[in-house]
Write a protein that holds these residues in place. Structure first.
Motif, PDB file in Angstrom:
ATOM      1  N   VAL A 231       0.849  -1.205   0.000  1.00 13.28           N
ATOM      2  CA  VAL A 231       0.000   0.000   0.000  1.00 13.28           C
ATOM      3  C   VAL A 231       0.875   1.242   0.000  1.00 13.28           C
ATOM      4  CG1 VAL A 231      -1.685   1.335   1.336  1.00 13.28           C
ATOM      5  CG2 VAL A 231      -1.937  -1.148   1.153  1.00 13.28           C
ATOM      6  N   GLU A 232       1.942   1.219   0.814  1.00 13.21           N
ATOM      7  CA  GLU A 232       2.836   2.375   0.898  1.00 13.21           C
ATOM      8  C   GLU A 232       3.520   2.624  -0.443  1.00 13.21           C
ATOM      9  OE1 GLU A 232       6.447   3.979   3.817  1.00 13.21           O
ATOM     10  OE2 GLU A 232       5.269   2.211   4.360  1.00 13.21           O
ATOM     11  N   LYS A 233       3.937   1.552  -1.110  1.00 14.10           N
ATOM     12  CA  LYS A 233       4.596   1.702  -2.418  1.00 14.10           C
ATOM     13  C   LYS A 233       3.618   2.271  -3.452  1.00 14.10           C
ATOM     14  CE  LYS A 233       7.086  -0.881  -5.980  1.00 14.10           C
ATOM     15  NZ  LYS A 233       8.192   0.084  -6.065  1.00 14.10           N
ATOM     16  N   MET A 234       2.382   1.815  -3.401  1.00 14.03           N
ATOM     17  CA  MET A 234       1.367   2.314  -4.321  1.00 14.03           C
ATOM     18  C   MET A 234       1.153   3.814  -4.131  1.00 14.03           C
ATOM     19  SD  MET A 234      -2.638   1.131  -4.588  1.00 14.03           S
ATOM     20  CE  MET A 234      -2.774   1.101  -2.805  1.00 14.03           C
ATOM     21  N   LEU A 235       1.072   4.257  -2.875  1.00 15.68           N
ATOM     22  CA  LEU A 235       0.867   5.678  -2.599  1.00 15.68           C
ATOM     23  C   LEU A 235       2.094   6.499  -2.982  1.00 15.68           C
ATOM     24  CD1 LEU A 235      -0.940   5.366   0.851  1.00 15.68           C
ATOM     25  CD2 LEU A 235      -1.968   6.030  -1.318  1.00 15.68           C
ATOM     26  N   GLU A 236       3.266   5.906  -2.846  1.00 17.41           N
ATOM     27  CA  GLU A 236       4.493   6.597  -3.235  1.00 17.41           C
ATOM     28  C   GLU A 236       4.493   6.868  -4.747  1.00 17.41           C
ATOM     29  OE1 GLU A 236       8.015   8.488  -2.839  1.00 17.41           O
ATOM     30  OE2 GLU A 236       7.019   7.536  -1.136  1.00 17.41           O
ATOM     31  N   LYS A 237       4.065   5.897  -5.529  1.00 22.64           N
ATOM     32  CA  LYS A 237       4.023   6.043  -6.978  1.00 22.64           C
ATOM     33  C   LYS A 237       2.881   6.944  -7.431  1.00 22.64           C
ATOM     34  CE  LYS A 237       4.619   2.467  -9.557  1.00 22.64           C
ATOM     35  NZ  LYS A 237       4.485   1.132 -10.185  1.00 22.64           N
ATOM     36  N   GLY A 238       1.822   6.977  -6.658  1.00 24.72           N
ATOM     37  CA  GLY A 238       0.635   7.741  -7.037  1.00 24.72           C
ATOM     38  C   GLY A 238      -0.411   6.833  -7.638  1.00 24.72           C
ATOM     39  N   PHE A 239      -1.673   7.090  -7.307  1.00 36.51           N
ATOM     40  CA  PHE A 239      -2.763   6.230  -7.758  1.00 36.51           C
ATOM     41  C   PHE A 239      -3.414   6.797  -9.011  1.00 36.51           C
ATOM     42  CE2 PHE A 239      -7.461   5.831  -7.574  1.00 36.51           C
ATOM     43  CZ  PHE A 239      -7.546   4.525  -8.007  1.00 36.51           C
ATOM     44  N   LYS A 240      -3.576   5.943 -10.035  1.00 34.44           N
ATOM     45  CA  LYS A 240      -4.286   6.337 -11.249  1.00 34.44           C
ATOM     46  C   LYS A 240      -5.427   5.351 -11.466  1.00 34.44           C
ATOM     47  CE  LYS A 240      -0.225   8.368 -13.511  1.00 34.44           C
ATOM     48  NZ  LYS A 240       0.666   8.319 -14.678  1.00 34.44           N
ATOM     49  N   PRO A 241      -6.679   5.855 -11.496  1.00 32.64           N
ATOM     50  CA  PRO A 241      -7.820   4.941 -11.635  1.00 32.64           C
ATOM     51  C   PRO A 241      -7.824   4.242 -12.986  1.00 32.64           C
ATOM     52  CG  PRO A 241      -8.522   7.216 -11.875  1.00 32.64           C
ATOM     53  CD  PRO A 241      -7.098   7.265 -11.441  1.00 32.64           C
ATOM     54  N   LYS A 242      -8.211   2.962 -12.953  1.00 35.12           N
ATOM     55  CA  LYS A 242      -8.306   2.171 -14.193  1.00 35.12           C
ATOM     56  C   LYS A 242      -9.634   1.433 -14.204  1.00 35.12           C
ATOM     57  CE  LYS A 242      -3.304   1.564 -14.460  1.00 35.12           C
ATOM     58  NZ  LYS A 242      -2.185   0.606 -14.498  1.00 35.12           N
ATOM     59  N   GLY A 243     -10.708   2.201 -14.052  1.00 36.60           N
ATOM     60  CA  GLY A 243     -12.041   1.615 -14.027  1.00 36.60           C
ATOM     61  C   GLY A 243     -12.425   1.187 -12.632  1.00 36.60           C
ATOM     62  N   ILE A 244     -13.688   0.817 -12.477  1.00 37.20           N
ATOM     63  CA  ILE A 244     -14.165   0.371 -11.166  1.00 37.20           C
ATOM     64  C   ILE A 244     -13.423  -0.883 -10.741  1.00 37.20           C
ATOM     65  CG2 ILE A 244     -16.150  -0.579  -9.931  1.00 37.20           C
ATOM     66  CD1 ILE A 244     -17.939   1.269 -11.454  1.00 37.20           C
ATOM     67  N   CYS A 245     -13.200  -1.793 -11.671  1.00 32.55           N
ATOM     68  CA  CYS A 245     -12.436  -3.006 -11.365  1.00 32.55           C
ATOM     69  C   CYS A 245     -10.960  -2.685 -11.570  1.00 32.55           C
ATOM     70  CB  CYS A 245     -12.891  -4.150 -12.265  1.00 32.55           C
ATOM     71  SG  CYS A 245     -12.367  -5.766 -11.691  1.00 32.55           S
ATOM     72  N   PHE A 246     -10.414  -1.929 -10.635  1.00 36.33           N
ATOM     73  CA  PHE A 246      -9.074  -1.371 -10.717  1.00 36.33           C
ATOM     74  C   PHE A 246      -7.994  -2.452 -10.721  1.00 36.33           C
ATOM     75  CE2 PHE A 246      -5.322   0.731  -9.271  1.00 36.33           C
ATOM     76  CZ  PHE A 246      -4.946   0.188  -8.068  1.00 36.33           C
ATOM     77  N   LYS A 247      -7.056  -2.333 -11.650  1.00 30.32           N
ATOM     78  CA  LYS A 247      -5.913  -3.253 -11.675  1.00 30.32           C
ATOM     79  C   LYS A 247      -5.001  -2.912 -10.517  1.00 30.32           C
ATOM     80  CE  LYS A 247      -1.884  -4.631 -14.384  1.00 30.32           C
ATOM     81  NZ  LYS A 247      -1.073  -4.372 -15.586  1.00 30.32           N
ATOM     82  N   GLY A 248      -4.881  -3.822  -9.575  1.00 32.73           N
ATOM     83  CA  GLY A 248      -4.194  -3.525  -8.330  1.00 32.73           C
ATOM     84  C   GLY A 248      -2.707  -3.323  -8.476  1.00 32.73           C
ATOM     85  N   ILE A 249      -2.132  -2.600  -7.549  1.00 32.75           N
ATOM     86  CA  ILE A 249      -0.689  -2.364  -7.499  1.00 32.75           C
ATOM     87  C   ILE A 249       0.055  -3.667  -7.234  1.00 32.75           C
ATOM     88  CG2 ILE A 249      -0.624  -1.890  -5.024  1.00 32.75           C
ATOM     89  CD1 ILE A 249       1.398  -0.028  -7.681  1.00 32.75           C
ATOM     90  N   LYS A 250      -0.659  -4.631  -6.631  1.00 29.90           N
ATOM     91  CA  LYS A 250       0.003  -5.907  -6.328  1.00 29.90           C
ATOM     92  C   LYS A 250       0.541  -6.558  -7.595  1.00 29.90           C
ATOM     93  CE  LYS A 250      -0.694 -10.088  -3.557  1.00 29.90           C
ATOM     94  NZ  LYS A 250       0.281  -9.728  -2.552  1.00 29.90           N
ATOM     95  N   ASP A 251      -0.252  -6.458  -8.693  1.00 24.32           N
ATOM     96  CA  ASP A 251       0.209  -7.036  -9.953  1.00 24.32           C
ATOM     97  C   ASP A 251       1.465  -6.327 -10.448  1.00 24.32           C
ATOM     98  OD1 ASP A 251      -1.951  -8.735  -9.878  1.00 24.32           O
ATOM     99  OD2 ASP A 251      -3.248  -7.331 -10.969  1.00 24.32           O
ATOM    100  N   GLU A 252       1.461  -4.969 -10.293  1.00 31.84           N
ATOM    101  CA  GLU A 252       2.616  -4.195 -10.746  1.00 31.84           C
ATOM    102  C   GLU A 252       3.845  -4.511  -9.899  1.00 31.84           C
ATOM    103  OE1 GLU A 252       1.605  -0.075 -10.920  1.00 31.84           O
ATOM    104  OE2 GLU A 252      -0.380  -0.480 -11.757  1.00 31.84           O
ATOM    105  N   ILE A 253       3.638  -4.700  -8.617  1.00 29.10           N
ATOM    106  CA  ILE A 253       4.758  -5.008  -7.720  1.00 29.10           C
ATOM    107  C   ILE A 253       5.360  -6.358  -8.086  1.00 29.10           C
ATOM    108  CG2 ILE A 253       5.327  -5.568  -5.330  1.00 29.10           C
ATOM    109  CD1 ILE A 253       3.344  -3.432  -4.465  1.00 29.10           C
ATOM    110  N   ASP A 254       4.468  -7.337  -8.353  1.00 28.64           N
ATOM    111  CA  ASP A 254       4.949  -8.657  -8.736  1.00 28.64           C
ATOM    112  C   ASP A 254       5.770  -8.592 -10.018  1.00 28.64           C
ATOM    113  OD1 ASP A 254       3.736  -9.737  -6.562  1.00 28.64           O
ATOM    114  OD2 ASP A 254       1.916 -10.357  -7.622  1.00 28.64           O
ATOM    115  N   GLU A 255       5.288  -7.728 -10.943  1.00 31.96           N
ATOM    116  CA  GLU A 255       6.007  -7.595 -12.206  1.00 31.96           C
ATOM    117  C   GLU A 255       7.395  -7.001 -12.004  1.00 31.96           C
ATOM    118  OE1 GLU A 255       3.415  -5.264 -14.593  1.00 31.96           O
ATOM    119  OE2 GLU A 255       1.828  -6.777 -14.650  1.00 31.96           O
ATOM    120  N   GLU A 256       7.527  -6.139 -10.992  1.00 31.37           N
ATOM    121  CA  GLU A 256       8.811  -5.485 -10.726  1.00 31.37           C
ATOM    122  C   GLU A 256       9.687  -6.314  -9.801  1.00 31.37           C
ATOM    123  OE1 GLU A 256       7.803  -1.721  -9.149  1.00 31.37           O
ATOM    124  OE2 GLU A 256       6.652  -1.102 -10.880  1.00 31.37           O
TER     125      GLU A 256
END
Length: 584
Positions: free
Chosen positions: A552-577
């Motif tokens: 959650v802290e990493k997501m807030l550090e990067k900044g939140f950008k909405p991607k629809g109601i069914c938002f693609k979570g930061i968890k997926d992005e973190i896993d990718e990184e």
């Protein structure tokens, strides 16, 4: 509470039942402290029904909307102060002493309300019960969470939240039970002292929170309590975990400084905390601006707006909305972890907006079809009883029930045969009201006879169904997850104060708004605020489902950008990184 509010899942509730069955002492601790939640819920709901009868006894209350609003909202004002003081008392003197003091204050307030000879004394009683509620709302969850095994803590704290909605439902049952009893509202408000007295007596035989005792270096006392909660082979591990947790907490306190202002300055210097506060405060403000506490505090009055003048009928129909609120809380506990916080709130708001617009439309139609005022009906009661405003207006021929009720000190006495037929516009007084009722007529001061009343009650129920699982409980869950660990206390506290403050604002202005704008436009106004809330949540509130605190802290550090109601979570992005955050 270590780590903030923890949402329980189905497995945790099952585990809770097994452990409580093996160790009844845990359930005894939790249920006794949970009476504080029951008090919270009871006080929230009981005033809505009692107000109908308070207006009947004190004619000045019936005539002055601001006085009704003050009687309702002063408990909220007291709760804000009580929560602030309760946190300090809990830290300095212990959770148990804070709960005992809350019971004393609440019991005293209930007695003051029950014997109040005038509205101003009633207001003092409301402030006192608010103080008690505020202190209990801080101390009870802390006591439960600090006296519970970690693996079932969420279930026990969630049960405390359920007791709040259960207390609201109980208050409507009590209100309905005392409608035929002499003293009506005095019994409704006074009986609230009974659970406070029961909790006080039960708490005397219970120990202090082991965590608080450990912080006070009362190690042996803390250990003796843990021995009653945990199996013998787990006590040493729990003592070690408690020691590590308290030391980590003290280290954070040393880093941030002592006192509110140093902690606040440190929090606001962090970009992550600022973004978290924006999201946390946003959901708390919207929770109140959708108008929920107008329904909780004034639901019988709203039912009367819909044309159900009978107080017993208004209370019985309001009982349905309270029951739906309780059911909605259970739904939330079962599904929010599956579908996500953000989606739950956005879908909830769509339903809320639709119901509020529908309510506005129903009240518009009810006003347009309100029965006319008949000179013949006025003459039936005698010229001295007719509303002075009706006699002085040159457009009296165009008056209907709504015109009559908008005039100062006027009430509508419906036709004896069919309430939808023309009736009389009469001056407000106890004698005239009694004369109207003696002829088997209905006396209206808050709403007019309408064939659309059942639709208003139906949409009110749908509104509760849409609100309770989403905007009812999820904002508190979001606030428990979105702040970095060391700022969780101050972040959640600021958001909670915002919530209570808007609660006070809404409850203090609802009747004034209905008098100035009418019921229909008031609900349309709340629909507009809900729409703004939908936009705000869409753009500033991220999804926290399934994320660790570091994620959650990493997501807030990067900044939140909405991607629809069914938002693609930061968890997926973190896993990718290939980021592997450590556990909190």
């Amino acid at each position: 509470m270590e780590g903030g509010y923890h949402k329980a899942d189905k497995t945790e509730f099952s585990e809770c039942w097994k452990i409580s069955w093996r160790t009844p002492y845990i359930m005894r601790l939790s249920l006794t402290a949970g009476i504080g939640g029951l008090l919270f819920g009871y006080d929230t709901g009981v005033i809505s029904g009692a107000l109908l009868y308070i207006r009947e006894e004190f004619i000045e209350v019936d005539k002055k909307a601001w006085l009704q609003e003050t009687i309702v909202s002063m408990a909220v004002a007291g709760a804000i102060l009580g929560a602030a003081v309760g946190g300090w008392i809990s830290d300095c003197f212990g959770r148990k002493k804070a709960l005992l003091l809350a019971d004393i204050v609440f019991f005293g307030g209930a007695i003051v309300m029950a014997v109040a000879p005038a509205p101003w004394v009633l207001i003092i009683g409301r402030i006192l019960v608010g103080l008690g509620v505020g202190m209990a709302s801080m101390a009870a969850p802390l006591y439960i969470s600090e006296s519970s095994p970690t693996r079932i803590r969420g279930a026990l704290v969630s049960s405390n939240a359920l007791l709040i909605t259960g207390g609201q439902f109980l208050s409507y049952l009590i209100n309905l039970a005392f409608t035929k009893v002499p003293g009506t509202w005095r019994w409704m408000l006074g009986i609230a002292g009974l659970p406070a007295l029961i909790q006080f007596i039960l708490m005397l035989s219970l120990p202090e929170s082991p965590r608080w005792l450990f912080r006070q270096n009362k190690i042996d006392e803390a250990k003796s309590i843990l021995e009653k909660i945990f199996p013998v082979d787990e006590v040493e591990n729990e003592m070690k975990a408690l020691k590590d947790s308290v030391e980590a907490e003290k280290a954070i306190e040393g880093e941030l400084g002592d006192g509110f202002l140093p902690k606040l300055k440190s929090a606001l210097r962090s970009k992550v905390v600022r973004r978290a506060l924006l999201a946390g405060i946003t959901v708390q403000l919207i929770q109140q601006f959708v108008g929920i506490n107008t329904v909780l505090y004034y639901s019988p009055t709203i039912v009367q707006f819909a044309g159900f003048a009978s107080r017993q009928t208004a209370l019985a129909l309001s009982l349905v909305t309270s029951g739906l609120n309780f059911v909605g809380s259970i739904i939330s506990m079962g599904f929010v972890d599956k579908y996500g916080r953000r989606k739950f709130m956005l879908v909830s708001l769509v339903g809320i907006i639709a119901c509020l617009v529908a309510l506005g439309a129903v009240f518009f139609q009810a006003a347009a079809t309100a029965p006319a005022v008949s000179n013949l009906e006025n003459m039936h009661f005698g010229g001295n009883t007719t509303c002075p405003a009706y006699l002085s207006t040159p457009k009296s021929q165009s008056w209907n029930c709504m015109s009559c009720l908008k005039a100062p000190d006027c009430a509508f006495c419906a036709s004896s045969g069919n309430g939808l037929h023309p009736g009389a516009c009469l001056a407000v007084s106890n004698d005239i009201r009694s004369t109207c009722r003696m002829e088997k007529r209905t006396w209206y001061t808050e709403g007019c006879p309408s064939k659309f009343g059942f639709l208003a009650v139906a949409f009110l129920g749908l509104y509760i169904i849409c609100y309770s699982p989403g905007m009812g409980s999820v904002p508190w869950l979001v606030n428990s997850e979105i702040y970095p660990l060391k700022y969780r206390g101050i972040g959640g506290g600021i958001a909670a104060v915002c919530n209570w403050s808007v609660n006070l604002l809404v409850s203090e202005t609802f009747l004034t708004l209905t008098n100035a704008l009418g019921s229909a436009w008031t609900f349309i106004l709340f629909a507009g605020l809900s729409f703004i809330g939908f936009i705000a949540i869409y753009f500033v509130v991220p999804e926290t489902k399934g994320l660790s605190f570091e994620e959650v802290e990493k997501m807030l550090e990067k900044g939140f950008k909405p991607k629809g109601i069914c938002f693609k979570g930061i968890k997926d992005e973190i896993d990718e990184e290939n980021v592997s955050p450590s556990s909190v």
